[in-house]
Design an enzyme around this catalytic site. Structure first.
Site, PDB file in Angstrom:
ATOM      1  N   CYS A 106     -15.654 -17.093 -23.441  1.00  0.00           N
ATOM      2  CA  CYS A 106     -14.938 -16.333 -24.450  1.00  0.00           C
ATOM      3  C   CYS A 106     -13.374 -15.921 -24.108  1.00  0.00           C
ATOM      4  O   CYS A 106     -13.164 -16.212 -22.814  1.00  0.00           O
ATOM      5  CB  CYS A 106     -15.377 -15.318 -23.866  1.00  0.00           C
ATOM      6  SG  CYS A 106     -17.404 -14.612 -25.140  1.00  0.00           S
TER       7      CYS A 106
ATOM      8  N   GLY B 167     -13.618 -20.188 -27.204  1.00  0.00           N
ATOM      9  CA  GLY B 167     -14.201 -19.712 -28.217  1.00  0.00           C
ATOM     10  C   GLY B 167     -13.688 -19.794 -29.839  1.00  0.00           C
ATOM     11  O   GLY B 167     -12.888 -19.481 -29.965  1.00  0.00           O
TER      12      GLY B 167
ATOM     13  N   ASN C  78     -15.917 -11.739 -21.426  1.00  0.00           N
ATOM     14  CA  ASN C  78     -15.763 -13.126 -21.082  1.00  0.00           C
ATOM     15  C   ASN C  78     -16.649 -13.391 -19.824  1.00  0.00           C
ATOM     16  O   ASN C  78     -15.838 -13.071 -18.335  1.00  0.00           O
ATOM     17  CB  ASN C  78     -14.596 -13.380 -20.719  1.00  0.00           C
ATOM     18  CG  ASN C  78     -14.057 -14.827 -19.639  1.00  0.00           C
ATOM     19  OD1 ASN C  78     -12.873 -15.833 -19.669  1.00  0.00           O
ATOM     20  ND2 ASN C  78     -15.411 -15.818 -20.054  1.00  0.00           N
ATOM     21  N   GLY C  79     -17.917 -14.318 -19.302  1.00  0.00           N
ATOM     22  CA  GLY C  79     -18.799 -14.479 -18.244  1.00  0.00           C
ATOM     23  C   GLY C  79     -19.917 -14.280 -19.148  1.00  0.00           C
ATOM     24  O   GLY C  79     -20.466 -14.098 -19.703  1.00  0.00           O
TER      25      GLY C  79
ATOM     26  N   TYR D 243     -11.158 -28.255 -17.335  1.00  0.00           N
ATOM     27  CA  TYR D 243     -11.229 -28.242 -18.028  1.00  0.00           C
ATOM     28  C   TYR D 243     -10.560 -27.276 -19.591  1.00  0.00           C
ATOM     29  O   TYR D 243     -10.265 -28.066 -20.922  1.00  0.00           O
ATOM     30  CB  TYR D 243     -12.533 -29.043 -18.367  1.00  0.00           C
ATOM     31  CG  TYR D 243     -13.635 -28.539 -20.336  1.00  0.00           C
ATOM     32  CD1 TYR D 243     -12.400 -30.333 -21.218  1.00  0.00           C
ATOM     33  CD2 TYR D 243     -13.433 -27.413 -20.433  1.00  0.00           C
ATOM     34  CE1 TYR D 243     -13.225 -29.971 -22.384  1.00  0.00           C
ATOM     35  CE2 TYR D 243     -14.585 -27.518 -21.729  1.00  0.00           C
ATOM     36  CZ  TYR D 243     -13.843 -28.613 -22.753  1.00  0.00           C
ATOM     37  OH  TYR D 243     -14.255 -28.287 -23.719  1.00  0.00           O
TER      38      TYR D 243
END
Ligand code: SF4
Length: 478
Positions: free
Chosen positions: A9, A35, A111-112, A254
């Site tokens: 996210c 996302g 996020n996670g 990435y």
């Protein structure tokens, strides 16, 4: 290539700006690479929180002419773009998650991945709590609403100490934003400020750039920052320095955008360093270097510079298709990649080429592209990868396939070379990778290469763990 791992996210929040919602929209746009399954914005006028979210990209959810942004217009807002790593890609899991509890409204964006999510949920359900989503984020709201937690001097800090795993969290209360980062600092989160002094928190600095805000600093691991009418204040829910960080180095390789600075270093510069190191570790007798765009491009530039070989665009990416993980389904992803990465025949015909990619996950679509390059007339293909072979899944917010599906699982280098049908293969060593990073090597998570998980994982926590709840929900409906 197309079988890329997928990020969980992206977050953006801003306090005290008349254009907070518009800026959140632009901030989310710049974080779209994190996302693409859903997008949402929650905003507050100081007394009341409104929220809207939908499936798809930011531009699609808040399409022009819909009036949605205008309806949400308020001076404080948080926003979220999502790829599902815990909980399915369905509308009930969209974020921000807006709830009402005894202290008023709260909207949460995460996020996670919480590694103790299933455990906590089972515990709460056993005492009668009802969940409306299958996402691990909702558990945080239940923890926050628990009367014994609310009785605490600092309920939010108290709640965060119950969470295990990777989390950057934004909480929008009616009168303020609270942003928190887990004690290991696994995912990035930064603070910025607009020219007029409004504070921002964002997953990456590219979110700040998108709204012409300046970078102030990163949110520290274990820190909570509050954005309210008094500006910015900070407190820690674990003693600063008591936990050795475990920043996800895969963000650098990435996920993160090239123009972002995360973990104290610019992503493009870091990837170029990787490319140079890769050329030293694995030189190739070749005519030209081509990247797998976009995430392999910076490393390919570094490789070409170090090896003094010309850099060519042998593969071009169509930016109109969206990132390949736009669909979580493998078949659609394969179609996606065909549309997305096209071979420039003229750049590869009759040449010995070095193909530089950031990582290889399953390898099936990498092989597909290798075959296309071969069909386009490439004489020799030397594959170079700017990280070590991925052998273990991630439990901290990245949707890798299972261990068995990873190309490097149970294959040696020669078997990988044969599978990909390349003339030679060279992966960056772990030491080489860590030598390119700005911080001491202990400060990074490298579990997807080593299998050494800094935060213990008792059960395999991935999106399917939480899907167990979804299956049960739907079974119950039937
Ligand atoms: S396991 Fe890999 S992808 Fe997951 S947090 Fe660690 S380094 Fe990042």
């Amino acid at each position: 290539m197309n079988d890329e791992p997928r990020e969980s996210c992206g977050l953006f929040g801003i306090f005290g700006d008349p254009e907070a919602v518009q800026k959140t929209y632009f901030g989310l746009y710049s974080l779209q690479h994190r996302g693409q399954e859903s997008a949402g914005i929650a905003s507050s006028n100081g007394e009341f929180i409104q929220c809207y979210s939908g499936m798809g990209t930011v531009g699609r959810v808040f399409r022009s002419g819909s009036g949605l942004l205008e309806n949400l217009a308020n001076p404080m807002a948080i926003g979220h773009v999502r790829y599902s790593t815990a909980g399915s890609s369905i509308p009930i899991n969209n974020q921000p998650l807006l709830s009402e509890y005894s202290h008023g409204q709260v909207a949460v964006a995460h996020n996670g991945n919480l590694v103790n999510a299933a455990l906590l949920r089972d515990e709460y359900e056993a005492y009668g709590s009802i969940f409306k989503s299958t996402s691990d984020t909702e558990i945080i709201i239940h923890l926050l609403a628990k009367p014994t937690h609310l009785a605490n001097f600092d309920p939010l800090a108290h709640v965060l100490n119950h969470l295990q795993g990777a989390y950057c969290l934004l909480f929008l209360f009616a009168d303020r934003i609270e942003a928190a980062r887990d004690p290991y600092g696994i995912r990035p989160l930064c603070i910025g400020r607009t020219e007029k002094g409004a504070y921002i928190v964002a997953s990456e600095t590219c979110g700040l750039d998108a709204v012409a805000a300046e970078f102030v600093r990163e949110v520290e691991p274990g820190e909570i920052v509050t954005l309210d009418k008094n500006g910015l204040s900070s407190r820690f829910f674990v003693s600063p320095g008591s936990v050795t960080p475990a920043h996800c180095i895969f963000e650098h390789i990435y996920f993160a955008k090239q123009n972002s600075t995360i973990f104290g270093e610019n992503v493009h510069e870091f990837r170029k360093k990787l490319g140079r190191r890769l050329a030293i570790e694995h030189p190739a007798d070749a005519d030209t270097v081509i990247p797998v765009p976009d995430s392999g491009t910076s490393a390919a530039i570094g490789y070409a510079q170090q090896s003094k070989l010309p850099f060519e665009m042998g593969l071009v990416r169509s930016h109109y298709v969206g990132r390949t993980f736009i669909s979580p389904d493998q078949k659609l992803r394969e179609l996606d990649v065909k549309l997305k990465l096209a071979v420039v025949k003229e750049a590869v015909r009759g040449k010995r080429i070095v193909v530089v990619d950031d990582s290889i996950v399953r390898g099936t679509t990498t092989r597909g592209k290798i075959r296309e390059l071969r069909a386009a007339g490439a004489k020799e293909i030397h594959m170079r990868v700017s990280c070590p072979p991925l052998r273990f899944p991630c439990f901290y917010g990245v949707d890798f396939p299972t261990k068995e599906e990873l190309l490097a699982n149970n294959r040696n280098l020669e078997q990988i070379r044969e599978f990909l049908e390349v003339d030679s293969i060279g992966y960056m060593s772990l030491d080489g990778l860590l030598s390119c990073a700005a911080m001491l090597k202990d400060n990074y998570c490298t579990a997807c290469w080593t299998g050494e998980y800094r935060i213990p994982v008792d059960v395999a926590v991935n999106k399917f763990t939480m899907e167990h709840y979804q299956t049960r929900m739907f079974d119950d409906i039937e």
